[in-house]
Design a protein around this motif. Structure first.
Motif, PDB file in Angstrom:
ATOM      1  N   ARG A  48       0.832  -1.211   0.000  1.00  0.00           N
ATOM      2  CA  ARG A  48       0.000   0.000   0.000  1.00  0.00           C
ATOM      3  C   ARG A  48       0.862   1.254   0.000  1.00  0.00           C
ATOM      4  O   ARG A  48       0.575   2.216  -0.714  1.00  0.00           O
ATOM      5  CB  ARG A  48      -0.934  -0.004   1.208  1.00  0.00           C
ATOM      6  N   LEU A  49       1.923   1.239   0.802  1.00  0.00           N
ATOM      7  CA  LEU A  49       2.830   2.386   0.833  1.00  0.00           C
ATOM      8  C   LEU A  49       3.502   2.574  -0.521  1.00  0.00           C
ATOM      9  O   LEU A  49       3.603   3.700  -1.020  1.00  0.00           O
ATOM     10  CB  LEU A  49       3.876   2.213   1.930  1.00  0.00           C
ATOM     11  N   ASP A  50       3.933   1.499  -1.143  1.00  0.00           N
ATOM     12  CA  ASP A  50       4.566   1.590  -2.466  1.00  0.00           C
ATOM     13  C   ASP A  50       3.610   2.182  -3.498  1.00  0.00           C
ATOM     14  O   ASP A  50       4.004   3.009  -4.320  1.00  0.00           O
ATOM     15  CB  ASP A  50       5.057   0.217  -2.934  1.00  0.00           C
ATOM     16  N   ARG A  51       2.354   1.757  -3.457  1.00  0.00           N
ATOM     17  CA  ARG A  51       1.356   2.297  -4.401  1.00  0.00           C
ATOM     18  C   ARG A  51       1.089   3.778  -4.131  1.00  0.00           C
ATOM     19  O   ARG A  51       0.907   4.557  -5.065  1.00  0.00           O
ATOM     20  CB  ARG A  51       0.065   1.503  -4.327  1.00  0.00           C
ATOM     21  N   LEU A  52       1.086   4.160  -2.881  1.00  0.00           N
ATOM     22  CA  LEU A  52       0.888   5.561  -2.526  1.00  0.00           C
ATOM     23  C   LEU A  52       2.061   6.407  -3.018  1.00  0.00           C
ATOM     24  O   LEU A  52       1.874   7.499  -3.557  1.00  0.00           O
ATOM     25  CB  LEU A  52       0.716   5.689  -1.008  1.00  0.00           C
ATOM     26  N   ILE A  53       3.263   5.887  -2.877  1.00  0.00           N
ATOM     27  CA  ILE A  53       4.456   6.576  -3.390  1.00  0.00           C
ATOM     28  C   ILE A  53       4.340   6.749  -4.901  1.00  0.00           C
ATOM     29  O   ILE A  53       4.623   7.819  -5.440  1.00  0.00           O
ATOM     30  CB  ILE A  53       5.741   5.808  -3.007  1.00  0.00           C
ATOM     31  N   VAL A  68       0.770  10.095 -20.464  1.00  0.00           N
ATOM     32  CA  VAL A  68       1.613   9.059 -19.871  1.00  0.00           C
ATOM     33  C   VAL A  68       1.268   8.893 -18.394  1.00  0.00           C
ATOM     34  O   VAL A  68       1.177   7.771 -17.890  1.00  0.00           O
ATOM     35  CB  VAL A  68       3.114   9.383 -20.065  1.00  0.00           C
ATOM     36  N   ALA A  69       1.040   9.989 -17.701  1.00  0.00           N
ATOM     37  CA  ALA A  69       0.677   9.922 -16.289  1.00  0.00           C
ATOM     38  C   ALA A  69      -0.642   9.180 -16.092  1.00  0.00           C
ATOM     39  O   ALA A  69      -0.788   8.388 -15.159  1.00  0.00           O
ATOM     40  CB  ALA A  69       0.599  11.324 -15.697  1.00  0.00           C
ATOM     41  N   LEU A  70      -1.603   9.409 -16.993  1.00  0.00           N
ATOM     42  CA  LEU A  70      -2.889   8.721 -16.914  1.00  0.00           C
ATOM     43  C   LEU A  70      -2.709   7.217 -17.074  1.00  0.00           C
ATOM     44  O   LEU A  70      -3.249   6.423 -16.294  1.00  0.00           O
ATOM     45  CB  LEU A  70      -3.849   9.244 -17.991  1.00  0.00           C
ATOM     46  N   ILE A  71      -1.939   6.801 -18.058  1.00  0.00           N
ATOM     47  CA  ILE A  71      -1.702   5.379 -18.304  1.00  0.00           C
ATOM     48  C   ILE A  71      -1.018   4.742 -17.094  1.00  0.00           C
ATOM     49  O   ILE A  71      -1.405   3.667 -16.633  1.00  0.00           O
ATOM     50  CB  ILE A  71      -0.863   5.161 -19.588  1.00  0.00           C
ATOM     51  N   LYS A  72      -0.020   5.421 -16.551  1.00  0.00           N
ATOM     52  CA  LYS A  72       0.680   4.892 -15.378  1.00  0.00           C
ATOM     53  C   LYS A  72      -0.260   4.802 -14.176  1.00  0.00           C
ATOM     54  O   LYS A  72      -0.217   3.829 -13.421  1.00  0.00           O
ATOM     55  CB  LYS A  72       1.894   5.757 -15.039  1.00  0.00           C
ATOM     56  N   ARG A  73      -1.099   5.810 -13.999  1.00  0.00           N
ATOM     57  CA  ARG A  73      -2.035   5.797 -12.874  1.00  0.00           C
ATOM     58  C   ARG A  73      -3.014   4.623 -12.996  1.00  0.00           C
ATOM     59  O   ARG A  73      -3.316   3.939 -12.019  1.00  0.00           O
ATOM     60  CB  ARG A  73      -2.794   7.113 -12.768  1.00  0.00           C
ATOM     61  N   LEU A  74      -3.492   4.371 -14.209  1.00  0.00           N
ATOM     62  CA  LEU A  74      -4.401   3.238 -14.425  1.00  0.00           C
ATOM     63  C   LEU A  74      -3.711   1.913 -14.104  1.00  0.00           C
ATOM     64  O   LEU A  74      -4.330   1.001 -13.545  1.00  0.00           O
ATOM     65  CB  LEU A  74      -4.920   3.235 -15.869  1.00  0.00           C
ATOM     66  N   ALA A  75      -2.425   1.823 -14.419  1.00  0.00           N
ATOM     67  CA  ALA A  75      -1.672   0.605 -14.101  1.00  0.00           C
ATOM     68  C   ALA A  75      -1.475   0.466 -12.593  1.00  0.00           C
ATOM     69  O   ALA A  75      -1.642  -0.628 -12.037  1.00  0.00           O
ATOM     70  CB  ALA A  75      -0.330   0.609 -14.825  1.00  0.00           C
ATOM     71  N   VAL A  76      -1.153   1.560 -11.924  1.00  0.00           N
ATOM     72  CA  VAL A  76      -0.961   1.535 -10.468  1.00  0.00           C
ATOM     73  C   VAL A  76      -2.255   1.134  -9.771  1.00  0.00           C
ATOM     74  O   VAL A  76      -2.257   0.363  -8.812  1.00  0.00           O
ATOM     75  CB  VAL A  76      -0.470   2.914  -9.951  1.00  0.00           C
ATOM     76  N   GLU A  77      -3.381   1.629 -10.282  1.00  0.00           N
ATOM     77  CA  GLU A  77      -4.686   1.310  -9.685  1.00  0.00           C
ATOM     78  C   GLU A  77      -5.225  -0.034 -10.160  1.00  0.00           C
ATOM     79  O   GLU A  77      -6.350  -0.400  -9.859  1.00  0.00           O
ATOM     80  CB  GLU A  77      -5.684   2.432 -10.012  1.00  0.00           C
ATOM     81  N   GLU A  78      -4.412  -0.757 -10.935  1.00  0.00           N
ATOM     82  CA  GLU A  78      -4.745  -2.077 -11.461  1.00  0.00           C
ATOM     83  C   GLU A  78      -5.991  -2.085 -12.329  1.00  0.00           C
ATOM     84  O   GLU A  78      -6.719  -3.071 -12.407  1.00  0.00           O
ATOM     85  CB  GLU A  78      -4.858  -3.090 -10.320  1.00  0.00           C
ATOM     86  N   LYS A  79      -6.241  -0.971 -13.008  1.00  0.00           N
ATOM     87  CA  LYS A  79      -7.344  -0.901 -13.969  1.00  0.00           C
ATOM     88  C   LYS A  79      -6.836  -1.240 -15.369  1.00  0.00           C
ATOM     89  O   LYS A  79      -7.617  -1.376 -16.298  1.00  0.00           O
ATOM     90  CB  LYS A  79      -7.963   0.494 -13.952  1.00  0.00           C
TER      91      LYS A  79
END
Length: 98
Positions: A48-53, A68-79
């Motif tokens: 959880r801490l890693d995902r928050l970072i 690029v930020a949107l794509i990365k955010r979707l990957a971090v949120e596992e969408k």
């Protein structure tokens, strides 16, 4: 009357993320204590801490390239799975080449 200023990196976080940060600070950064407070394992709190970072870093990157930020955010949120995100970013960057 003081004007409340919220840092940009914090403005994009969900309320539960801010609460996690608050508890983390109050626990003096002890992941072991956080695991006990949440009733989960140490690796779960670490994840959880890693995902928050990652979320915070993405907020900082968003100004440079929102797509690029949107794509990365979707990957971090596992969408979006990591391999698909990587492919989309590669193709997007290729399309920008002269």
């Amino acid at each position: 009357m003081a004007v409340e200023v919220v840092p940009e990196w914090m403005a994009g976080l969900e309320e539960e993320d801010v609460e996690f940060i608050r508890k983390f600070l109050l626990a003096s950064g002890s992941l072991k204590e956080m695991a006990g407070a949440y009733g989960v394992t140490y690796p779960t709190v670490r994840l959880r801490l890693d995902r928050l970072i990652q979320k915070i870093r993405l907020t900082e990157e968003q100004a440079a390239d929102p797509y690029v930020a949107l794509i990365k955010r979707l990957a971090v949120e596992e969408k979006l799975d990591f391999d698909t995100a990587k492919l989309l970013i590669q193709q997007y960057r290729k399309s920008l080449e002269p």
